[in-house]
Scaffold this motif. Structure first.
Motif, PDB file in Angstrom:
ATOM      1  N   ASP A   1      22.560  31.945  27.125  1.00 28.59           N
ATOM      2  CA  ASP A   1      23.684  32.735  26.616  1.00 28.59           C
ATOM      3  C   ASP A   1      24.022  33.873  27.581  1.00 28.59           C
ATOM      4  OD1 ASP A   1      23.925  31.165  24.361  1.00 28.59           O
ATOM      5  OD2 ASP A   1      22.576  32.403  23.157  1.00 28.59           O
ATOM      6  N   PHE A   2      22.996  34.475  28.156  1.00 25.92           N
ATOM      7  CA  PHE A   2      23.213  35.521  29.153  1.00 25.92           C
ATOM      8  C   PHE A   2      23.972  34.970  30.357  1.00 25.92           C
ATOM      9  CE2 PHE A   2      21.625  37.456  33.122  1.00 25.92           C
ATOM     10  CZ  PHE A   2      22.054  38.761  32.945  1.00 25.92           C
ATOM     11  N   SER A   3      23.571  33.774  30.809  1.00 28.44           N
ATOM     12  CA  SER A   3      24.248  33.149  31.947  1.00 28.44           C
ATOM     13  C   SER A   3      25.703  32.837  31.616  1.00 28.44           C
ATOM     14  CB  SER A   3      23.518  31.863  32.352  1.00 28.44           C
ATOM     15  OG  SER A   3      22.221  32.151  32.827  1.00 28.44           O
ATOM     16  N   ALA A   4      25.962  32.405  30.388  1.00 25.68           N
ATOM     17  CA  ALA A   4      27.331  32.083  29.981  1.00 25.68           C
ATOM     18  C   ALA A   4      28.215  33.325  29.982  1.00 25.68           C
ATOM     19  CB  ALA A   4      27.320  31.449  28.590  1.00 25.68           C
ATOM     20  N   VAL A   5      27.671  34.443  29.508  1.00 22.82           N
ATOM     21  CA  VAL A   5      28.429  35.704  29.525  1.00 22.82           C
ATOM     22  C   VAL A   5      28.714  36.109  30.973  1.00 22.82           C
ATOM     23  CG1 VAL A   5      28.324  38.171  28.986  1.00 22.82           C
ATOM     24  CG2 VAL A   5      27.566  36.500  27.299  1.00 22.82           C
ATOM     25  N   GLY A   6      27.711  35.948  31.842  1.00 21.84           N
ATOM     26  CA  GLY A   6      27.935  36.219  33.255  1.00 21.84           C
ATOM     27  C   GLY A   6      29.007  35.318  33.834  1.00 21.84           C
ATOM     28  N   GLY A   7      29.052  34.068  33.351  1.00 22.46           N
ATOM     29  CA  GLY A   7      30.082  33.145  33.796  1.00 22.46           C
ATOM     30  C   GLY A   7      31.479  33.602  33.419  1.00 22.46           C
ATOM     31  N   VAL A   8      31.608  34.171  32.223  1.00 19.64           N
ATOM     32  CA  VAL A   8      32.912  34.699  31.796  1.00 19.64           C
ATOM     33  C   VAL A   8      33.353  35.817  32.738  1.00 19.64           C
ATOM     34  CG1 VAL A   8      34.161  35.906  29.965  1.00 19.64           C
ATOM     35  CG2 VAL A   8      32.567  34.073  29.379  1.00 19.64           C
ATOM     36  N   LEU A   9      32.422  36.699  33.079  1.00 17.51           N
ATOM     37  CA  LEU A   9      32.754  37.799  33.993  1.00 17.51           C
ATOM     38  C   LEU A   9      33.152  37.276  35.369  1.00 17.51           C
ATOM     39  CD1 LEU A   9      31.470  39.506  31.716  1.00 17.51           C
ATOM     40  CD2 LEU A   9      30.468  40.944  33.480  1.00 17.51           C
ATOM     41  N   MET A  10      32.470  36.242  35.831  1.00 19.66           N
ATOM     42  CA  MET A  10      32.816  35.664  37.127  1.00 19.66           C
ATOM     43  C   MET A  10      34.194  35.000  37.076  1.00 19.66           C
ATOM     44  SD  MET A  10      29.096  34.060  38.133  1.00 19.66           S
ATOM     45  CE  MET A  10      29.634  33.374  39.679  1.00 19.66           C
ATOM     46  N   PHE A  11      34.511  34.393  35.932  1.00 19.95           N
ATOM     47  CA  PHE A  11      35.807  33.735  35.781  1.00 19.95           C
ATOM     48  C   PHE A  11      36.950  34.748  35.837  1.00 19.95           C
ATOM     49  CE2 PHE A  11      39.236  31.699  33.365  1.00 19.95           C
ATOM     50  CZ  PHE A  11      39.303  30.470  33.996  1.00 19.95           C
ATOM     51  N   VAL A  12      36.815  35.839  35.089  1.00 21.11           N
ATOM     52  CA  VAL A  12      37.892  36.835  35.086  1.00 21.11           C
ATOM     53  C   VAL A  12      37.944  37.599  36.408  1.00 21.11           C
ATOM     54  CG1 VAL A  12      37.845  37.059  32.578  1.00 21.11           C
ATOM     55  CG2 VAL A  12      36.442  38.593  33.953  1.00 21.11           C
ATOM     56  N   THR A  13      36.793  37.694  37.088  1.00 20.25           N
ATOM     57  CA  THR A  13      36.791  38.290  38.426  1.00 20.25           C
ATOM     58  C   THR A  13      37.647  37.455  39.375  1.00 20.25           C
ATOM     59  OG1 THR A  13      34.593  39.271  38.133  1.00 20.25           O
ATOM     60  CG2 THR A  13      35.351  38.954  40.394  1.00 20.25           C
ATOM     61  N   GLY A  14      37.558  36.135  39.221  1.00 20.97           N
ATOM     62  CA  GLY A  14      38.382  35.250  40.041  1.00 20.97           C
ATOM     63  C   GLY A  14      39.868  35.485  39.817  1.00 20.97           C
ATOM     64  N   PHE A  15      40.260  35.684  38.559  1.00 23.54           N
ATOM     65  CA  PHE A  15      41.652  36.009  38.258  1.00 23.54           C
ATOM     66  C   PHE A  15      42.069  37.292  38.965  1.00 23.54           C
ATOM     67  CE2 PHE A  15      41.582  32.785  35.066  1.00 23.54           C
ATOM     68  CZ  PHE A  15      42.907  32.537  34.740  1.00 23.54           C
ATOM     69  N   ARG A  16      41.174  38.256  38.957  1.00 19.80           N
ATOM     70  CA  ARG A  16      41.490  39.555  39.564  1.00 19.80           C
ATOM     71  C   ARG A  16      41.620  39.424  41.081  1.00 19.80           C
ATOM     72  NH1 ARG A  16      39.104  45.260  37.444  1.00 19.80           N
ATOM     73  NH2 ARG A  16      40.112  46.617  38.965  1.00 19.80           N
ATOM     74  N   ILE A  17      40.719  38.677  41.704  1.00 15.31           N
ATOM     75  CA  ILE A  17      40.764  38.497  43.154  1.00 15.31           C
ATOM     76  C   ILE A  17      42.057  37.798  43.562  1.00 15.31           C
ATOM     77  CG2 ILE A  17      39.693  37.332  45.123  1.00 15.31           C
ATOM     78  CD1 ILE A  17      36.993  37.693  43.728  1.00 15.31           C
ATOM     79  N   CYS A  18      42.466  36.806  42.761  1.00 19.38           N
ATOM     80  CA  CYS A  18      43.695  36.060  43.073  1.00 19.38           C
ATOM     81  C   CYS A  18      44.961  36.855  42.792  1.00 19.38           C
ATOM     82  CB  CYS A  18      43.728  34.761  42.269  1.00 19.38           C
ATOM     83  SG  CYS A  18      42.524  33.528  42.791  1.00 19.38           S
ATOM     84  N   GLY A  19      44.814  37.959  42.077  1.00 17.79           N
ATOM     85  CA  GLY A  19      45.984  38.757  41.742  1.00 17.79           C
ATOM     86  C   GLY A  19      46.785  38.176  40.585  1.00 17.79           C
ATOM     87  N   ILE A  20      46.184  37.253  39.832  1.00 20.60           N
ATOM     88  CA  ILE A  20      46.876  36.652  38.690  1.00 20.60           C
ATOM     89  C   ILE A  20      46.934  37.642  37.527  1.00 20.60           C
ATOM     90  CG2 ILE A  20      46.818  34.766  37.012  1.00 20.60           C
ATOM     91  CD1 ILE A  20      45.304  33.114  39.121  1.00 20.60           C
ATOM     92  N   LYS A  21      45.810  38.257  37.232  1.00 20.61           N
ATOM     93  CA  LYS A  21      45.707  39.235  36.151  1.00 20.61           C
ATOM     94  C   LYS A  21      44.567  40.179  36.462  1.00 20.61           C
ATOM     95  CE  LYS A  21      46.655  40.931  32.039  1.00 20.61           C
ATOM     96  NZ  LYS A  21      47.959  41.566  31.735  1.00 20.61           N
TER      97      LYS A  21
END
Length: 239
Positions: A194-214
Motif C-alpha cells: 500500500d505504501f508503494s502504491a501511494v508512492g506510485g500515485v505521487l510519481m504519476f502526478v509528478t509526471g503530469f507536472r514535469i510534462c506541464g499538463i497539470k
C-alpha cells in the motif's frame, strides 16, 4: 549498504558535469522535448507501483488525507521557503558568473528550482524510504536515469553549479533510507504494498507536472507517504 542514493547522487553529479561541458552545443529541440519524455517515464513508473496495491481504499484514503494535511500546513510553501534560503548559497555561485543583474536573477530562480526538484521530490523521498524498508533500489535507480539527463539539461545553462546539488540530495536520501530501516520490523507485506502504491500515485502526478499538463501540488501530497502504512494496518485490523 544503500546503493540507491549513491547511484542517484552520482547521476546528478555526472550529468551536471557533462551538461556544463556541453553548454550550448546541446540542440535546443532536445532540451525542449526531453522533459516530456521524463514526465512520461515517471507516469509509467507510477502506474507499475499502483498496480501492486494490496488495499485500494487505503491508497485512495491515504492520498486524500495526506493531501489535506499538506494543504493545511502549507507544506509546499514551506519547502519553497527552504528553497529560498538556498538562494544564499546560489548567490555566491551567481556572483562568480559573469553577466548582468537580470541574468544573475534568472540563474538564482532556476538554481533554487532544481534544488527543490532534486532534493524534495516525491519520487526521491519515496524511493529512499522504499529501499530502506525493502532493500529494493529499483525506484531510485530508475529515477537516476531521469535525473542524469535532467541535470545535464539544466547544466547547459547553469554550469557546474548543478553538480553541487548532488551533495544535499545524497545526504537527504541516505537519512531517509537508513531511517526507514527502523520502520521495517513494524510493517507487513500488505502495508509495504500500500505504501508503494501511494508512492506510485505521487510519481504519476509528478509526471503530469514535469510534462506541464497539470501542476499538481506534489509536495503537499507527501504526508500521504507517512500515513499510508498506519492506515493500511488499521484497515486490516477493522475490515
Amino acid at each position: 549498504m544503500m546503493i540507491g542514493p549513491l547511484i542517484n547522487g552520482s547521476a546528478v553529479f555526472i550529468g551536471g558535469v557533462i551538461g556544463a561541458l556541453l553548454g550550448t552545443r546541446l540542440p535546443e529541440r532536445l532540451r525542449l522535448s526531453m522533459p516530456l519524455i521524463f514526465g512520461a517515464a515517471s507516469m509509467c513508473m507510477g502506474v507499475i507501483l499502483v498496480l501492486k496495491v494490496s488495499h485500494m481504499p487505503v491508497m485512495v484514503l491515504s492520498v486524500l488525507v495526506g493531501a489535506i494535511i499538506g494543504e493545511l500546513i502549507y507544506l509546499e510553501k514551506g519547502i519553497g521557503w527552504l528553497g529560498g534560503k538556498a538562494r544564499g548559497v546560489a548567490s555566491l555561485i551567481a556572483r562568480s558568473e559573469r553577466g548582468s543583474a537580470d541574468s544573475q536573477a534568472a540563474f538564482l530562480q532556476s538554481y533554487v528550482a532544481i534544488i527543490v526538484l532534486f532534493c524534495a521530490s516525491g519520487t526521491g523521498i519515496f524511493g529512499s524510504m522504499h529501499e530502506g524498508m525493502t532493500g529494493d533500489a529499483s525506484v531510485l535507480i530508475a529515477k537516476s536515469f531521469l535525473d542524469f539527463f535532467t541535470a545535464a539539461i539544466f547544466a547547459t545553462t547553469l554550469g557546474f553549479a548543478v553538480a553541487i546539488v548532488a551533495v544535499p540530495q545524497l545526504i537527504i536520501q541516505l537519512l531517509l533510507a537508513y531511517g526507514a530501516i527502523f520502520i521495517l520490523p513494524m510493517t507487513t507485506p500488505a502495508m509495504q504494498a500500500d505504501f508503494s502504491a501511494v508512492g506510485g500515485v505521487l510519481m504519476f502526478v509528478t509526471g503530469f507536472r514535469i510534462c506541464g499538463i497539470k501542476v499538481f501540488p506534489v509536495a503537499n501530497m507527501l504526508p500521504a507517504l507517512i500515513i499510508a502504512m498506519p492506515i493500511s494496518s488499521l484497515w486490516v485490523h477493522f475490515f
